[in-house]
Structures are given as structure tokens and as C-alpha cells.
Enzyme design. Structure first.
Site, mmCIF file in Angstrom:
data_model
loop_
_atom_site.group_PDB
_atom_site.id
_atom_site.type_symbol
_atom_site.label_atom_id
_atom_site.label_comp_id
_atom_site.label_asym_id
_atom_site.label_seq_id
_atom_site.Cartn_x
_atom_site.Cartn_y
_atom_site.Cartn_z
ATOM 1 C CE1 TYR A 1 -10.477 -1.992 -3.044
ATOM 2 C CE2 TYR A 1 -9.097 -1.454 -4.916
ATOM 3 C CZ TYR A 1 -9.788 -1.063 -3.797
ATOM 4 O OH TYR A 1 -9.794 0.254 -3.448
ATOM 5 C CG HIS B 1 -7.262 -0.447 1.548
ATOM 6 N ND1 HIS B 1 -7.525 -1.541 0.774
ATOM 7 C CD2 HIS B 1 -8.168 0.480 1.177
ATOM 8 C CE1 HIS B 1 -8.555 -1.283 -0.028
ATOM 9 N NE2 HIS B 1 -8.959 -0.059 0.202
ATOM 10 C CB SER C 1 -6.522 4.482 1.374
ATOM 11 O OG SER C 1 -7.758 4.501 0.710
#
Length: 186
Positions: free
Chosen positions: A51, A105, A133
Site C-alpha cells: 500500500y 499478503h 491474507s
């Protein structure tokens, strides 16, 4: 903290509501948004290498003046490079000595050696809990074949419209005592 917690499979408490800095906030200065979230009672802040918001999350934390112990910080190993190097970079950007939850992730980043590195990070105190994730049922089954430490959390895109497609994953996570954390739920 106005939101409840659940106990993870490693004994750590996990705030059930988080303020995330992904989706529309990726690649932007989120310090004001995170500051407002903290002011309004959010203690769980979610960020990730990918991000590019970790530095801004760190600024908001510093500006809040709150002790580290009153916040719950999640970040994610998003590659490329070694996860050991990545967590140190994340900790430096956020300005903290440990994260509460460190996630792999994406399943494409998973390997037995990456998971062993996360287990070592937990043992070394760089993260209190470890998880994944975007892992599917098959991804989790593959991980659990070799893991010494089960993931505490599987963070997935989850909302009322995809419940049916995730039903088997939800049941498996429940049986394995892995908390499912939703993103994109509203």
C-alpha cells in the site's frame, strides 16, 4: 477501546474492527485519515508494504501521542525480497519495535522457508502473531502440512455476496482455529 476483541489461537487478543489503509487509500498520504480513526476510537490499524502507507501510519501514530501498547498494528509482507528484511523496513517506516500481526499478503509469496521466517519473527518478538491474507482453502492446507505455528488469521475479501463461495474456507478455518478477518466487507 469501543470495539470488542477475540482471542487468537496463540493467545493474543485481536480487535475485531480495524481501520485499513488499502483499497482507495493505497499510495497516498493517509496520516490525517489514520489520525481521525485513532481519535474516533480505532485501535487496530492495518497497513502493508504494497500500500506504501506505512510511513504515514507511523506519522499518525506518533502524532496521536498514544502509548504503543494502546494500538494494534497489522502489516503485511508483500515482496519482493526477503521477509526478514521487509519486516525491519516496515518497523522502521512505522516507527515501532514490533507489530501485533504480520501477514503474508498473497499466496504467491508463500513458501515453506517464508513461513519459517515468519515463525522466527514471532519467536524473536518482531511480531506477536503471524497469519496470511488472500489464502484459499487449498493454500491453507498446503501451509498447514509443514507449519510449526498455525496462522492466527486469514484476511480475505469477504462480504455478503461472496459468502457461499467462501463457505468451505470458513468452515476449515473454524476447525483449525484460524480467525477469518474480512476486508472489503461493506
Amino acid at each position: 477501546m469501543p470495539f470488542g476483541t477475540v482471542t487468537l489461537n496463540d493467545g493474543n487478543e485481536f480487535p475485531t474492527i480495524a481501520f485499513g489503509t488499502g483499497s482507495t487509500m493505497k499510495f497516498k498520504d493517509v496520516s490525517d485519515y489514520v489520525g481521525q480513526a485513532i481519535e474516533n476510537g480505532f485501535s487496530h490499524i492495518d497497513t502493508a508494504q504494497f500500500y506504501q502507507t506505512e510511513t504515514y501510519v507511523g506519522l499518525a501514530i506518533k502524532e496521536s501521542g498514544l502509548p504503543r501498547s494502546s494500538l494494534y498494528i497489522t502489516t503485511k509482507y508483500s515482496g519482493p525480497g526477503k521477509s526478514q528484511q521487509a519486516i525491519h523496513q516496515s518497523l522502521n517506516k512505522i516507527g515501532i519495535s514490533y507489530v501485533d500481526l504480520y501477514l503474508v499478503h498473497f499466496p504467491a509469496l508463500f513458501s515453506e522457508s517464508v513461513w519459517q521466517e515468519l515463525e522466527k519473527m514471532k519467536k524473536d518478538g518482531l511480531t506477536r502473531s503471524i497469519g496470511v491474507s488472500n489464502f484459499t482453502l487449498e493454500d491453507l492446507q498446503k501451509l498447514l502440512k509443514t507449519a510449526v505455528t498455525k496462522p492466527a488469521v486469514n484476511q480475505i475479501r469477504f462480504h455478503p455476496y461472496n459468502y457461499t463461495s467462501h463457505k468451505a474456507l470458513l468452515e476449515y478455518c473454524s476447525k483449525q482455529n484460524i480467525i477469518v478477518e474480512a476486508y472489503g466487507s461493506l
